[in-house]
Structures are given as C-alpha cells and as structure tokens.
Motif scaffolding. Sequence first.
Motif, mmCIF file in Angstrom:
data_model
loop_
_atom_site.group_PDB
_atom_site.id
_atom_site.type_symbol
_atom_site.label_atom_id
_atom_site.label_comp_id
_atom_site.label_asym_id
_atom_site.label_seq_id
_atom_site.Cartn_x
_atom_site.Cartn_y
_atom_site.Cartn_z
ATOM 1 N N LEU A 2 0.836 -1.187 0.000
ATOM 2 C CA LEU A 2 0.000 0.000 0.000
ATOM 3 C C LEU A 2 0.874 1.242 0.000
ATOM 4 C CD1 LEU A 2 -2.675 -0.959 2.695
ATOM 5 C CD2 LEU A 2 -2.903 -1.148 0.214
ATOM 6 N N HIS A 8 -6.812 -0.027 3.406
ATOM 7 C CA HIS A 8 -7.190 -1.298 2.795
ATOM 8 C C HIS A 8 -8.155 -2.010 3.729
ATOM 9 C CE1 HIS A 8 -6.971 -5.064 0.631
ATOM 10 N NE2 HIS A 8 -6.595 -5.688 1.742
ATOM 11 N N ARG A 45 -3.361 -4.456 -8.784
ATOM 12 C CA ARG A 45 -2.591 -4.974 -7.650
ATOM 13 C C ARG A 45 -2.340 -6.476 -7.798
ATOM 14 N NH1 ARG A 45 -4.737 -2.822 -2.205
ATOM 15 N NH2 ARG A 45 -3.877 -0.938 -3.159
#
Length: 308
Positions: A2, A8, A45
């Motif tokens: 991150l 998150h 991601r």
Amino acid sequence: MLRRGEAHSCPDDSQPARALVTGRSVLHHVAGAGIPAWMAPSESRREVLRALGLHSVLLVPLHSRGGTLGLVQFVRHRTSAPLDDDDLLLAQEIASRAAVSMTSASCLYAIYDPVSRRCSLASAGHLPPTVVPLSPTNRTSSVAELPEVPIGPPLGLGGLPFETAEFELPEGSLLVLHTDGLLAGRTRDVDVGLATLHDVLTSAPESLEETCDQLLASLLPGRPADDVALLVARTRALDPDQVAVIDLPSDAAAVSGPAASPPTSWRPGDWRNCPSPRSWSQRTGDERDPLRQESGPTTTDPPGDAHL
C-alpha cells in the motif's frame, strides 16, 4: 503493498477478518495464479503480486493486555521455499514482542526482607500484586488485599520517577504476582478477573502448586488470549536469634579487610558468633555478599517459598 496513507479493508468472511475475530494465526499458500481477493482487490494490484511471485502468506494477530491490537502480514516471494510452521512460530514471537512494545512494556519489582518481614514494591505501569496476610486467629481463611502501590510510567517512557511502597507481611502470607493476561480476556474485564482471583485466594490450600492450579483453572478455562505469567510465594521469616549483625562504616573497602573474613574457628552452626557481614551456605558451599550485612542460618531452609 500500500502507498503511505492508503487504506485497505478486508471482507468479513476473509481470512484476515477471521484471524482478527478468532485471534488465531493463519498460514496461507497461494496456488499458481490464485491470489485471493482480500490480497488484491483490484486487477492492477493482482498483476503486481503475480509479477513478484508471491506464494506464501502469514497472518498473525497482535495480542496485548487481553485484547487484539491488529494484524501483521508476512509474505514470501522470489525464493521458492514456502513459509512453514517454523516460520509461523517465529512470526508469532516477533508479533508478540511488537505488541508489548506498542502498548509499552510494564514491570513490577518486589523485595521481601525475611528479617524485618517488610516487602517493598515499585510498579512501572503494572498491576499491583495480591497479598493474603496470614491471620493469627484463622489460619485456614484470610482476606485477599491489593496493597496501595504508586503506579509509575511503563518502562521506556522516562520523565517521571518511580515511587516505592513498603508494608509489613506476617510470616506465612501469600504474595501473588501476575500479568494482565491472567485477569482480562475478550469476554471478561480486569475487575471480574480480580474478584475471581481474590475468591480463590481467600481459601487457598497449603500447597503453592495446588494454589496455582486452582487459579489457572478458575481464570483460564480455555485457551488464553494473551501471554500469562503467575508467581505465588509464601513468606518466611528469620527469628532474631537467627541473625548476626555487624556495623561497618560507609566504605566499600571496609568489607574487604580482616574484619570481613570469617574466623578460623568458625564451624557450620556457629553463625551466631560469626562477626562477618557475609553469609555462608552449608548446602552449596558458596559465598555471597548480600545487600544487608547480616548472616543467616546455615542449616534451615531458605526464608521463603515460591511456585510458578
């Protein structure tokens, strides 16, 4: 994975969420390209994780003071060796130490003098011990008490001095020291745990081992959520005729001269006539320099019992 300041979140049915709720660590192996959604909520991601070659994940809750502070995630990539149970044990040890540091380490320091029968306590952010003074009229039941101990700052914070509390303990009294994990849990606060501890101690058996077993059975019926340490000690005392005292000047050199050496005619059992500030142990044959300039008996048991 991150960026700084980025948040998150994990779905309620994900492995991280379950680890936080249950307090149990998780070892997860990623099979092929099957990266779970809680690790990569977006396709970008997911591609980053695939490119890294991530294949093993450890999820370890942070436990401290009977609660869960958060979750640590360990991942392995590049090397082909997957994370295993040995890695899990190491990760749990690291997480345990980190959690203690996050909530500041605490400490309780106690000294009991079997000559004066006085106990000195100092606390660095730690709960005071429980004391059960032996009643001279009723030796089978006493009242558990919490001595008034000034609570200083946890270790490492600095800036404030530590104060010492001192009180007398009759011979045969119980001194019970423990960590927060013995009293508090996910479904029980410290006050409830403290009341249970006192109930057990007011009718504690003579055996220290049995006392420990009863406390653990009453306070830890299931798997503890935090590390637990318990020490139960019974005070013993030295009678005046078991103590020899010598007055020395406030000079360290005074204890190294001839006056500090035992007489050549000294024999085990002649300690009452020995003018030395040192104490000798007939049982071990060693020589010690105690803080108090007194010598105790050589044929009696140590002036106190303790059981972990």
